[in-house]
Design an enzyme around this catalytic site. Structure first.
Site, PDB file in Angstrom:
ATOM      1  N   ARG A  92       0.946  -1.154  -0.091  1.00 38.09           N
ATOM      2  CA  ARG A  92      -0.016  -0.001  -0.009  1.00 38.09           C
ATOM      3  C   ARG A  92       1.014   1.006  -0.037  1.00 38.09           C
ATOM      4  NH1 ARG A  92      -2.396   0.727   6.016  1.00 38.09           N
ATOM      5  NH2 ARG A  92      -0.984  -0.245   7.282  1.00 38.09           N
ATOM      6  N   ASP A 253      10.548  -7.341   8.144  1.00 36.15           N
ATOM      7  CA  ASP A 253      10.135  -6.148   7.140  1.00 36.15           C
ATOM      8  C   ASP A 253       9.970  -4.753   7.517  1.00 36.15           C
ATOM      9  OD1 ASP A 253       7.922  -7.530   8.092  1.00 36.15           O
ATOM     10  OD2 ASP A 253       6.752  -6.164   6.595  1.00 36.15           O
TER      11      ASP A 253
HETATM   12  P1  AMP Z   1       2.796  -4.163   7.957  1.00 39.26           P
HETATM   13  O1  AMP Z   1       2.528  -5.241   8.826  1.00 39.26           O
HETATM   14  O2  AMP Z   1       1.910  -3.039   8.092  1.00 39.26           O
HETATM   15  O3  AMP Z   1       3.996  -3.730   7.915  1.00 39.26           O
HETATM   16  O4  AMP Z   1       2.506  -4.697   6.555  1.00 39.26           O
HETATM   17  C1  AMP Z   1       2.838  -6.058   6.244  1.00 39.26           C
HETATM   18  C2  AMP Z   1       2.348  -6.147   4.578  1.00 39.26           C
HETATM   19  O5  AMP Z   1       1.082  -6.173   4.485  1.00 39.26           O
HETATM   20  C3  AMP Z   1       3.229  -5.249   3.780  1.00 39.26           C
HETATM   21  O6  AMP Z   1       3.357  -5.859   2.635  1.00 39.26           O
HETATM   22  C4  AMP Z   1       2.015  -4.135   3.487  1.00 39.26           C
HETATM   23  O7  AMP Z   1       2.178  -3.594   2.352  1.00 39.26           O
HETATM   24  C5  AMP Z   1       0.960  -5.099   3.333  1.00 39.26           C
HETATM   25  N1  AMP Z   1      -0.401  -4.337   3.880  1.00 39.26           N
HETATM   26  C6  AMP Z   1      -0.897  -3.792   5.068  1.00 39.26           C
HETATM   27  N2  AMP Z   1      -1.820  -3.063   4.956  1.00 39.26           N
HETATM   28  C7  AMP Z   1      -2.446  -3.348   3.731  1.00 39.26           C
HETATM   29  C8  AMP Z   1      -3.640  -2.963   2.913  1.00 39.26           C
HETATM   30  N3  AMP Z   1      -4.402  -2.283   3.353  1.00 39.26           N
HETATM   31  N4  AMP Z   1      -3.383  -3.105   1.574  1.00 39.26           N
HETATM   32  C9  AMP Z   1      -2.726  -3.754   0.873  1.00 39.26           C
HETATM   33  N5  AMP Z   1      -1.497  -4.227   1.628  1.00 39.26           N
HETATM   34  C10 AMP Z   1      -1.358  -3.877   2.933  1.00 39.26           C
HETATM   35 MG    MG Z   2       5.599  -2.489   7.112  1.00 41.24          MG
END
Ligand code: AMP
Ligand code: MG
Length: 458
Positions: A92, A253
């Site tokens: 995103r 990540d």
């Molecule tokens: P995070 O735990 O927020 O670091 O996100 C983990 C993964 O989920 C990453 O690849 C983000 O880009 C993806 N991600 C989180 N929220 C969304 C969303 N609303 N739409 C698409 N991808 C998401």
């Molecule tokens: Mg992240």
């Protein structure tokens, strides 16, 4: 007054293909600026932009002059709660631009909530307005507390209705722009390791050394990078602890190779010094609880070392992993002294002070911000009566020699209470926004946080 020029430098392109994919930003029905960080925009030479220009670049993502011609969604893998996931990447967000600040440091403008990408999986690519507000407040607070953090550069409300299971829905949407010292994650290296792509891994190591550590890569580049990352992440873990901050999702990540803290989702500040205090409601094992953050970050650095074995033998990497706790501990002690506004004395006294501070915090329900505020400069001129009991004796004894009342010169230290950012305060800021679009408390809080930052600086 000196005006900082805008200095575009899209060096990410020098990595060549295979690291990211060009993507198109979402087109939103509406753009309302909710937060523009003119303080940091000034350091990037971008503070002169009119609001309509700001929206064109940071809401509609029209390229900045001489910068990336199109947004790039970065590829990465990573361990989520220690389970390897090859299906990550910018789902995103994207890299929008790169530039140098007034000190020549390379900074990225990256997004959150800017639309779907090849890595969105089932996600909508969006950010909730509340999520954006939370990231603004986290970054402002951490910056004021001296934590090496990304900054929130811009938050624009975008007029969509989102469905979320962790917020009353439909909920409002926003797009955030983050200013950060890079977006290369430990997971970026893990992906290349999984693909056995030694050539790109070597290129990435050189890129990181050059641009995030200001070093010309030599024959020992991977070892040197691990050493530097170990040092920076030990600092970061120490900063989180001294700030009483719980990031919430310390997946590989979400660990930046530059050691800068970023990506604020379910973060919280610990109300008391409770090692089990957990920020993310989905962290059932309490893997990323307050007291487990140093271990979690160290574990991620071990994953970086494993990834680097794609291009180098393990032997020279191992000692760097072993010394991580030895780098973390003195950093933690130093950060606690910084929060108290006192300077180092002898090794023994410093160790005794640290033990006494931890003893008091762990043995009572005191809010850590309260203790650091009351005892700023090693003296307690306003609330001495609160620290009279026997269980404060060791602490009072240890801190006596550190008295430095000059650290209380700013009038902030004579306020009735410290600036804190506990969950109830966060919700109290959000409620008037949700109910009547009243942003007063939000802006008041940012002003109060920035004043605390000034007072903390000296
Ligand atoms: P995070 O735990 O927020 O670091 O996100 C983990 C993964 O989920 C990453 O690849 C983000 O880009 C993806 N991600 C989180 N929220 C969304 C969303 N609303 N739409 C698409 N991808 C998401
Ligand atoms: Mg992240």
């Amino acid at each position: 007054m000196q005006v900082t020029p805008y200095r575009p430098d899209p060096v990410y392109l020098s990595l060549g293909e295979g690291f990211a994919d060009p993507v198109r930003p979402a087109s939103f029905p509406r753009h309302v600026i909710r937060f523009r960080n003119d303080r940091h925009a000034a350091e990037m030479g971008l503070d002169h932009l009119r609001d309509d220009e700001w929206i064109a670049h940071f809401g509609k993502f029209e390229p900045l002059p001489d910068n990336l011609p199109e947004p790039l969604a970065m590829r990465y893998h990573g361990h989520q709660f220690q389970v390897y996931n090859p299906d990550l990447g910018d789902g995103r967000g994207f890299l929008f631009a790169q530039m140098r600040d007034s000190n020549g440091r390379l900074l990225d403008l990256g997004t959150k909530g800017s639309g779907q990408t090849p890595w969105s999986r089932a996600g909508d690519g969006r950010l909730t307005l509340k999520g954006g507000v939370r990231e603004v407040l986290a970054t402002e607070m951490l910056e004021a507390l001296g934590v090496n953090t990304s900054k929130t550069f811009s938050l624009i409300e975008t007029g969509e209705n989102l469905q979320r299971h962790d917020e009353p829905s439909p909920t409002r949407s926003a797009v955030l722009v983050r200013l950060s010292h890079g977006h290369i994650r430990i997971g970026t290296f893990q992906r290349l390791a999984a693909l056995k792509d030694a050539e790109r891994m070597a290129r990435l190591v050189d890129y990181c050394l050059r641009h995030y550590y200001d070093e010309e890569p030599g024959a020992d580049a991977p070892v040197r990078l691990l050493e530097l990352v170990a040092g920076q992440t030990a600092e970061l873990a120490a900063s989180y602890m001294a700030a009483g901050f719980v990031h919430g999702v310390l997946n590989s990540d979400n660990i930046n190779i530059s050691g800068e803290s970023f990506d604020y989702g379910p973060w919280r500040f610990a109300p008391t010094w409770d090692g089990e205090f957990t920020a993310a409601y989905f962290d059932h094992q309490r893997l990323y609880a307050f007291g487990r953050q140093p271990q979690a970050i160290h574990w991620n650095v071990v994953q970086l070392a494993r990834a680097l074995t794609t291009i180098i033998a393990a032997e020279p990497l191992l000692p760097l992993l072993e010394i991580w706790p030895k780098m973390f501990e003195p950093a933690f002690h130093r950060k606690i002294r910084e929060r108290l506004g006192v300077t180092s004395r002898s090794e023994d006294e410093d160790a005794a002070l640290f033990t006494a501070v931890e003893g008091v915090l762990a043995g009572t329900d005191l809010n850590p911000d309260r203790l650091f505020f009351d005892w700023r400069g090693g003296v307690c001129p306003h609330r001495a009566e609160a620290y009279q009991g026997d269980h404060f004796a060791a602490f009072r004894n240890a801190i006596a020699a550190y008295a430095n009342p000059a650290a209380r010169a700013h009038d902030y230290w004579s306020d009735a209470a410290p600036v804190t950012m506990l969950i109830d305060e966060m919700e109290a800021i959000w409620t008037p926004i949700a109910e009547s679009d009243d942003w007063t408390s939000f802006h008041d809080k940012i002003n109060a946080i920035r004043r605390m930052g000034e007072a903390t600086k000296g």
